[in-house]
Design an enzyme around this catalytic site. Structure first.
Site, PDB file in Angstrom:
ATOM      1  N   HIS A  65       0.871  -1.338   0.031  1.00  0.00           N
ATOM      2  CA  HIS A  65       0.022   0.110  -0.021  1.00  0.00           C
ATOM      3  C   HIS A  65       1.001   1.211  -0.047  1.00  0.00           C
ATOM      4  O   HIS A  65       0.379   2.341   0.017  1.00  0.00           O
ATOM      5  CB  HIS A  65      -1.038   0.099   1.151  1.00  0.00           C
ATOM      6  CG  HIS A  65      -0.397   0.041   2.578  1.00  0.00           C
ATOM      7  ND1 HIS A  65      -0.106  -0.752   3.196  1.00  0.00           N
ATOM      8  CD2 HIS A  65      -0.097   1.369   3.152  1.00  0.00           C
ATOM      9  CE1 HIS A  65       0.475  -0.442   4.566  1.00  0.00           C
ATOM     10  NE2 HIS A  65       0.451   1.249   4.266  1.00  0.00           N
ATOM     11  N   ASP A 120       0.072  -7.763   1.527  1.00  0.00           N
ATOM     12  CA  ASP A 120       0.326  -6.397   1.629  1.00  0.00           C
ATOM     13  C   ASP A 120       2.009  -6.338   1.803  1.00  0.00           C
ATOM     14  O   ASP A 120       2.523  -5.772   2.737  1.00  0.00           O
ATOM     15  CB  ASP A 120      -0.139  -5.550   3.001  1.00  0.00           C
ATOM     16  CG  ASP A 120       0.177  -4.165   2.767  1.00  0.00           C
ATOM     17  OD1 ASP A 120       0.408  -3.425   1.678  1.00  0.00           O
ATOM     18  OD2 ASP A 120       0.098  -3.488   3.905  1.00  0.00           O
ATOM     19  N   SER A 213       4.239   2.240   8.143  1.00  0.00           N
ATOM     20  CA  SER A 213       3.730   1.114   7.407  1.00  0.00           C
ATOM     21  C   SER A 213       5.066   0.661   6.439  1.00  0.00           C
ATOM     22  O   SER A 213       5.836   1.483   5.858  1.00  0.00           O
ATOM     23  CB  SER A 213       2.680   1.584   6.256  1.00  0.00           C
ATOM     24  OG  SER A 213       1.633   1.975   6.756  1.00  0.00           O
TER      25      SER A 213
END
Length: 261
Positions: A65, A120, A213
């Protein structure tokens, strides 16, 4: 993708929209300088968006992402805003998102029950090999399943204030426990699958958050996960963070590296 689940705006690490995830370090401490030499800062143009890890001189692993067409990276950084002579800048020549990652969720700012943020992860091929030094070093992939109850270390420059979006200046670290996936499954209406890890502190107060992230989750000294998604505000009791489980993807990672020398 620290898609914060309340507001999980993929702001997490730079994705302008990813639903339930957000990443930043809350309740942690300033990492000892150069103690995380594999930690990578991933940028979109000149804007910091995510963390990542250096796998070898040519490859960085981060969250899917965090993808942008103009990703570039800094290696060996401690302070996000200062010029550091030992840091190295590299452009990204090609990005390899996991083929099963659901790109339709990539910039969706609305999160829905049963959304599935599995797979992810993304590999970034550097345009020029990194110089391996005392402050820029790769980290190995896991060879065994992580053990529940393991002590894990997450790191990142994400927001250090749960309800305010403010990146840390210096790389932050936080100690977490590896929890049963059932704990995350109970905490969220989004899917928690077997390619994810659940980590946090049952009483809350310690967590990754927006901006973390793609950064590493190192359990008992072994890289086991990447920060992916969680709850907003970060660090809430009974709302652990969710991480990509890397032992499930070692074959895909190795195959991708081998096919793109």
């Amino acid at each position: 993708m620290w898609f914060l689940i309340l507001f999980l705006a993929l702001s997490l690490g730079g994705i302008d929209a990813a639903p339930p995830v957000q990443s930043r370090i809350v309740g942690g401490f300033k990492c000892e300088k150069n103690s995380q030499p594999w930690h990578v800062a991933v940028y979109r143009y000149k804007e910091y968006i995510c963390g990542g890890v250096l796998l070898d001189a040519n490859w960085v692993l981060t969250a899917a992402h965090c993808y942008y067409e103009k990703n570039n990276v800094w290696l060996g950084k401690n302070n996000l805003y200062q010029d550091e002579p030992s840091a190295q800048h590299r452009l990204v020549s090609k990005s390899f998102l996991h083929p099963c990652y659901n790109m339709s969720l990539h910039r969706n700012r609305i999160q829905n029950p049963q959304d599935d943020y599995s797979y992810d992860l993304m590999l970034l091929r550097l345009s020029k090999p990194a110089d391996i030094t005392d402050v820029v070093k790769p980290i190995a992939l896991p060879t065994e399943e992580p053990k529940l109850g393991s002590t894990c270390l997450a790191s990142g420059w994400g927001s250090i204030i749960p309800v305010k979006f403010q990146y840390a200046k210096d790389l932050q670290c936080v100690n977490l426990k590896l929890l049963p996936n059932e704990d995350c499954d109970k905490a969220y209406v989004q899917k928690v699958t077997d390619v994810m890890l659940c980590a946090g502190v049952k009483g809350g107060g310690k967590d990754t958050c927006k901006g973390d992230s793609g950064g590493p989750l190192i359990c008992d000294g072994v890289l086991q996960g990447l920060t992916s998604w969680g709850y907003n505000p970060c660090g809430e009791p009974k709302k652990p963070g969710v991480y990509t489980k890397l032992i499930k993807f070692t074959s895909w990672i190795k195959d991708t590296l081998a096919q793109n020398p």
